[in-house]
Structure formats: structure tokens, C-alpha cells
Write an enzyme that holds these catalytic residues in place. Structure first.
Site: not given
Length: 304
Positions: A158, A184
Site C-alpha cells: 500500500s 499498518y
């Protein structure tokens, strides 16, 4: 090192990317293949004629997805197998049951911005789910991948990797105040470093790996953060979001290419500062020394 460019872009769909590609007789595994872009990744691979296994936590949802994929593609070789990436026994069971050559492994499953949680081993849950589970899965399937002689691993990362490098001195937030976005971010950096590590270690086995940013897609990945914040004009459909994964899994343009990071179906540029749109790849995410350190730390965690 020449930057990889393709005829596809941000608006390309997974179906467009696989047009004309024949993978009949090949086998693919897609983790998280019953939700989000995993469904469209699996569907596109099915369109090539490949035998596709959806590795999922929710087997009932997996079976429904498999039925739908068969109905829309005509491919009856769609299978479902249980896999919990945070459960070492589940990973071992999945690996032990796989007894044939494997051509494509799409490490797609993931979670985002979880409240603070840890596995029984004490591993931070996002790092365990997004990265460590996939690391263990790939290691367990190494011989099956090697058997093909030209296998590919796709590591779904990501642009969130821009939020944090892997903080090796405190990966699991034993000392730092927990922040769901930093957790994350470092898990997604780890996904990229894994591709760099595979490219170095498994190239002679005919195994390549690349990482990617799928784009901003409204899926259940955002269940802990509410609605997606990306402006509507910059969002992608699940079909568009799956396109880069499918490109890395199938395109002849990626033959023999590994250790790279892609976005919008093209290799991303290395940037020295986080851009407003988070485009590009941070140098720490493709640093070979970081990749080596992460690989060694991952092995240590699984053998301690």
C-alpha cells in the site's frame, strides 16, 4: 535498472490486463480471495484458465465466491481452503495439504488500522496478518513454487508504507505508544521488503516476487476507519484495484523481474519525501539491507 512501463494505467481493469493470456494448467493461490479486490483478482486469474485456490478464513464466503467465479468465467477449477494467517497451525495445515507445483501466489489478504491487538506470541496483529503470516506461507510453499521453474509471488502492499518504515527495535509496540496507522504502515513496508528479499534469495529457484499498491478502493478493509477519505475522482473500482496484482501475476512483461514496487500497473518511482498523494516508493521500503534484516528477524520469530 530500467523502470518497468506497461500499456496499462490507473483506470485499467483486471479483465483488460489478462486479455489474451492463457494459464491453462497453471495453479494460483489467492489469500483473502473471498473479499475486496481478492475476489476480482481470483476472477481474472480464472479467466486465464488457471486453477485457482481461494485461501480464506471464512470458508462459507469462499464457497459462495467460488460459485460466482465459476458462473461468470466458466472455470470449474476454483477451490476453497481454510487459512488463518495469524494462526501458525492453520498455515502449517494449509501448506501440508498442498502437494502439487504452484505457479502463482498472491499474498492479498490484509487488515488496516486495527485497535491494538497481539497474537498469542505477542506479535502486533497487523504485522502478523499482513506480513508474518504471508512470510510463513511463502516459506512453506517454497518447494511447490520452485517446482514450476518460473513462479511468481505477488505481495499486496500500500501507499500506506509511507507512514512508517519497519521499526526493528520495537516492531510489536512493546515500548512505543500504539498507533494503528504506524502499525499498518510498517506492515506494508514489510510487504515490499519481502519482495526484495525473495528476489535476492529465490531467483535461482526461478521464483520472482514484486509488491504493489492497488489503489483506493471502498472495501471492508476500511471497517475500522469508516468511509474511505480519498476523493471520489481518485478512487478505483475493485476491478481496477485488482489490475496491478493481476499484472504482476500474469504479464509476460514481468518475466524474470523481481524486487520492484508497482502502482497503477507500472513500476513506481523512488521518492525522497512523502508526496501529498502518497505516490512512489520510499527508499527504506526497497533497501536490500532492510530486507535482509527483516528476513532474519522473521526467521528468528518463527524459531524462538
Amino acid at each position: 535498472m530500467t523502470q518497468i512501463k506497461t500499456p496499462f494505467g490507473r483506470h485499467s481493469t483486471a479483465t483488460e490486463v489478462v486479455t489474451g493470456i492463457d494459464l491453462f494448467g497453471k495453479r494460483a493461490i489467492v489469500t483473502g480471495g473471498a473479499s475486496g479486490i481478492g475476489i476480482e483478482t481470483s476472477r481474472a486469474l480464472a479467466l486465464t484458465g488457471a486453477e485457482v485456490t481461494l485461501a480464506v478464513r471464512n470458508v462459507d464466503a469462499g464457497k459462495q465466491t467460488a460459485t460466482n467465479i465459476t458462473a461468470t468465467t466458466g472455470n470449474r477449477n476454483i477451490h476453497v481452503a481454510p487459512l488463518d494467517l495469524t494462526d501458525r497451525a492453520s498455515i502449517s495445515t494449509f501448506v501440508a495439504a498442498w502437494d502439487k507445483p504452484l505457479h502463482i501466489l498472491v499474498n492479498n489478504a490484509g487488515v488496516m488500522a486495527l485497535p491494538e491487538q497481539h497474537t498469542p506470541e505477542g506479535w502486533e496483529m497487523q504485522f502478523a496478518t499482513n506480513y508474518l503470516g504471508h512470510f510463513a506461507l511463502a516459506l512453506g510453499l517454497h518447494d511447490a513454487l520452485k517446482a514450476d521453474g518460473a513462479a511468481r509471488i505477488v505481495s499486496v502492499s500500500s501507499s500506506g508504507h509511507m507512514l512508517s518504515p519497519v521499526v526493528f527495535d520495537d516492531i510489536h509496540f512493546a515500548f512505543r505508544r500504539y498507533d494503528p496507522w504506524l502499525a499498518y504502515g510498517q506492515s506494508k513496508t514489510a510487504n515490499i521488503l519481502f519482495a526484495v528479499g525473495v528476489a535476492k534469495r529465490w531467483f535461482r529457484d526461478g521464483i520472482t516476487a514484486n509488491a504493489l499498491m492497488p489503489g483506493a478502493i471502498e472495501t471492508n478493509l476500511q471497517r475500522y476507519v469508516g468511509s474511505i477519505q480519498t476523493p471520489a475522482e481518485l478512487r478505483k473500482t475493485p476491478q481496477q484495484g485488482a489490475a496491478t496484482s493481476v499484472l504482476l501475476a500474469t504479464s509476460p512483461l514481468l518475466d524474470g523481474i523481481g524486487g520492484r514496487y508497482f502502482e497503477d500497473c507500472n513500476e513506481a518511482a523512488i521518492v525522497t519525501k512523502r508526496a501529498e498523494d502518497y505516490s512512489g516508493v520510499a527508499p527504506y521500503a526497497i533497501d536490500p539491507d532492510n530486507a535482509d534484516r527483516l528476513w532474519d528477524e522473521s526467521l528468528r520469530l518463527f524459531h524462538q
